[in-house]
Design an enzyme around this catalytic site. Structure first.
Site, PDB file in Angstrom:
ATOM      1  N   ASP A 142     -13.210 -19.376  77.888  1.00 35.16           N
ATOM      2  CA  ASP A 142     -14.625 -20.359  78.110  1.00 35.16           C
ATOM      3  C   ASP A 142     -14.499 -21.378  79.191  1.00 35.16           C
ATOM      4  OD1 ASP A 142     -16.423 -20.286  76.195  1.00 35.16           O
ATOM      5  OD2 ASP A 142     -16.352 -22.002  75.279  1.00 35.16           O
ATOM      6  N   ASP A 447     -14.465 -23.912  62.207  1.00 39.05           N
ATOM      7  CA  ASP A 447     -13.872 -23.155  61.195  1.00 39.05           C
ATOM      8  C   ASP A 447     -13.887 -23.577  59.485  1.00 39.05           C
ATOM      9  OD1 ASP A 447     -12.464 -25.729  61.498  1.00 39.05           O
ATOM     10  OD2 ASP A 447     -10.622 -24.669  62.074  1.00 39.05           O
TER      11      ASP A 447
END
Length: 760
Positions: A142, A447
């Site tokens: 990223d 998450d």
């Protein structure tokens, strides 16, 4: 009672489940503790009605409501905990029947997450004891760094030597760094030559990282030479095109002896634009979900952080014991392994093991609908990302359907073209990605949020905690890094708590009561800062003033406080010990909860308020995993707190520590020489002072770079002195504590005056 699950095809018992022995005692204790909490609430309400000290009673009541709620969320996970075991050696599928696996590895910064760390993680899963042509490893960069790309090219070349060596010699440590660092690694000529190759690769990668650019002389693969031209002056980590490169192809690549097929290795850096939202890690994972769907579309997905290497080559087969069980696989969303860490200090001074989150709570969740998702070490059923078990939500293109068979070459031009398209920064506009499909957006803790939404949709999960750790990762070695990480988590947890999908409303409605309460445990944990602040200052100021905010020793309510305090801590300690912890680790864990409550939770709340008011934008700051500071590492190994160079975030904590120390000295003097009876206040202050011993040492005794800065200590001292001066300069204002004093005929200063008069 023990339950068994069988594979109906071969009849082997692949996994078992049995309840924990502590279940019945915990249920009995929960009844008594609940009665105690009800009695305490009655005491507070009665005091609120009859006493004049309304503000103080309200603060204590608010704090105890938070504590009671947090105890309820923890207790919901103690009522039906279970332990599971797997039998991977009995998994008897034929190699051609093994399901394919896509591995997602995320990295974002080559300086905070060294490329060699990413390389070792990738190599460790590429070397699974599993058919290599069934494994595809996708690395999401990223940060869009040419340094990481170069490191993975080197890893692809080295894997052709490393994977055959591991499988031929049954190597258990399949991370090269771990294997060659151990004393037990083979000393054969083959192993020594391989070690030299690894060290050579490592030196090239580290040289490139240190220089900050990939020099032409270091590029030895002609097929990737032109790719480095994409990194122009206009290329930045926040604004760059999509880069997808197949570094290794299982259809064509084999080892140097032509005996072993190599797994797929794909580098992915999604397109980024400063004007398009990218949704942090959740956005990167959804990009990998789409790119892998186009290229390989494996039914099972493993998500890993870049520092979380595989420690057991049989881990995948362990997960398959659940994911391929025909009795449960249709509703099984994922199998979660615990996070475990290497290099933890002897007594885990910073509580990096997070035993409550990663082990104790997981065992409790597993007895309900299954554990939460913790961001790494998780094997997903790809189907779980496309709607509830009973209703498939179709993606916008057929190539992303979860059951599609990917029968084209991953290097086919149309496949790569579509992969680039689905990795574009505007692809998700007007789609269900991030809301109904894939990893969910809306919180920095993507998450936990994603696992929660999957459970609300009806998916179940399983906690797999084998004796040999499945994965090992790295942990912060400096308190500043840890607190910074926790601030980001706190903001994400606040976002989840106050969203329309809050566990306390949407969760309890969509799940059962116990599961909903259990899911409240983490999102509402930042509210610990309320009782920690109140109980860290109010009784202490009362003690300095010589007045009482708690019942006296001869009052029956005194024993209620004693029972609730020691009962809650004894149960917490038993949880720790029964799940393999130690007394010292438990003590450090509860101390770190205090530190987090007065630093990361406190500043996380401020950052959340600023974000809510559109006064700031939360940033996903990557936690540094580069441990290059020898002095810092030495302090960590000696279990000396390292507060770092920037200690302003420890100002509230330091202030509370100073107030408690002064209150302890003053309260001890009052009890010993003035006949005081503020035993509960002094007991609480003593407990806080013992917890604050490392802080006092960092304030006055230490001279190293890890001590608390003089500026922080000076400001904390001034805060306390300033508040005391305000009190002296405004005697006409009656404080709430003074109201208590006026109504407290047994205050020890008043008794002392009475005793002196009698003597005269």
């Amino acid at each position: 009672m023990e339950t068994h699950r069988k594979n109906s095809v071969v009849g082997n018992i692949l996994h078992t489940c049995h309840p924990c022995r502590r279940t019945i005692p915990y249920r009995i204790y929960a009844i008594f503790h609940t009665c105690g909490i009800i009695a305490l609430m009655y005491h507070h309400v009665h005091s609120l009605v009859t006493a004049n000290n309304t503000l103080i009673t309200c603060l204590l009541l608010l704090s105890d409501i938070v504590l009671a709620f947090m105890w309820a969320t923890t207790t919901s996970l103690r009522l039906n905990p279970v332990h599971r075991t797997e039998c991977p050696e009995k998994y008897a599928a034929k190699p051609e029947d093994f399901p394919k696996l896509d591995v997602f590895i995320c990295t974002a910064d080559p300086y905070k997450e060294p490329p060699m760390m990413v390389v070792n993680t990738a190599l460790s899963v590429m070397a699974y004891e599993y058919p290599s042509d069934k494994i595809s490893v996708y690395v999401s960069d990223d940060g869009g760094s040419s340094l990481t790309f170069f490191a993975l090219i080197e890893a692809a070349k080295f894997s052709k030597q490393w994977l055959p060596f591991c499988k031929k010699n049954n190597v258990q440590d399949r991370s090269p760094e771990v294997y060659f660092s151990s004393e037990s690694h083979s000393r054969s000529d083959e192993a020594e030559n391989l070690k030299m190759m690894y060290e050579d690769m490592k030196s090239r990668v580290e040289h490139v990282v240190e220089s900050g650019k990939v020099e032409t002389a270091f590029i030895t693969c002609d097929q990737f030479r032109g790719v480095f031209d994409l990194w122009t002056d206009k290329f930045s980590r926040h604004d760059h095109p999509t880069i997808i490169q197949v570094l290794q192809n299982s259809e064509t690549d084999m080892d140097n002896t032509r005996k072993y097929i190599m797994p797929n290795l794909i580098y992915v850096s999604r397109e980024k634009s400063k004007v398009s939202p990218h949704h942090f890690k959740a956005g990167a994972l959804n990009t990998l979900l789409r790119v892998s769907g186009v290229m390989t579309n494996s039914p099972i997905i493993l998500t890993l952080d870049c520092d979380m290497y595989s420690n057991d080559p049989a881990t995948l087969v362990r997960a398959l014991c659940y994911l391929t069980d025909p009795e449960i696989k249709s509703g099984l969303g994922y199998v979660q392994f615990p996070q475990k860490f290497l290099g933890i200090s002897k007594n885990d001074i910073y509580a990096c093991e997070n035993k409550r989150l990663f082990i104790i709570n997981m065992v409790g969740f597993d007895g309900l609908m299954g554990p939460t998702h913790v961001g790494t070490g998780c094997f997903f059923n790809r189907r779980a990302f496309y709607g509830p078990p009973y209703m498939l939500i179709l993606p916008e293109i057929n190539e992303l359907k979860p059951y599609r068979i990917a029968d084209k070459s991953i290097k086919a031009q149309d496949v790569l073209s579509l992969a680039h398209n689905v990795a574009g920064c505007i692809y998700e506009y007007n789609t269900n990605w991030g809301s109904k499909i894939g990893f969910r957006y809306g919180s920095l803790v993507e998450d936990y949020y994603t696992g929660f939404m999957l459970h609300c949709e009806g998916w179940r999960s399983v906690f797999c905690n084998p004796k040999k750790a499945a994965f090992y990762g790295d942990s912060p070695k400096c308190l500043v890094d840890l607190v910074g990480q926790q601030i980001r988590w706190a903001v994400g947890l606040f976002e989840m708590s106050f969203s329309k999908y809050s566990p306390i409303t949407y969760g309890i409605k969509s799940l059962d009561l116990l599961m909903g309460l259990g899911y409240c445990n983490s999102p509402f944990k930042p509210f610990w800062s309320i009782p920690l602040t109140v109980y860290g200052l109010l009784p202490q100021l009362a003690l300095i003033s010589g007045v009482s905010v708690f019942p006296k020793a001869f009052d029956p309510w005194f024993w209620l406080y004693i029972i609730l305090f020691f009962g809650a801590y004894a149960q917490d300690l038993s949880d720790f010990l029964l799940e393999g912890g130690t007394y010292r680790k438990w003590w450090n864990d509860q101390r770190m909860l205090m530190i987090k409550g007065l630093s990361s939770f406190f500043f996380g709340f401020i950052e959340f308020i600023l974000k809510t008011l559109n006064l700031s934008t939360p940033k996903f700051n990557v936690t540094s995993k580069a441990n290059d500071d020898d002095e810092q590492r030495k302090r960590y190994e000696q279990e000396i707190f390292d507060f770092g160079t920037s200690s302003s975030m420890f100002l509230p904590l330091t202030t509370v520590a100073i107030v408690n120390l002064l209150a302890f000295v003053w309260g001890l003097y009052g009890i010993l020489f003035c006949g005081g009876e503020l035993y509960l206040e002094l007991m609480l202050v003593s407990f806080a002072v013992v917890n604050c011993l490392p802080i006092y040492g960092a304030m006055v005794l230490r001279k190293d770079d890890g001590k608390l800065s003089k500026r922080t200590c000076f400001l904390a001292g001034n805060l306390h002195v300033g508040s005391y001066c305000v009190k002296l300069l405004r005697p006409q204002v009656t404080s709430p504590l003074r109201l208590i004093h006026n109504n407290n005929t047994s205050g020890w200063f008043k008794r002392k005056k009475h005793n002196m008069n009698e003597s005269v």
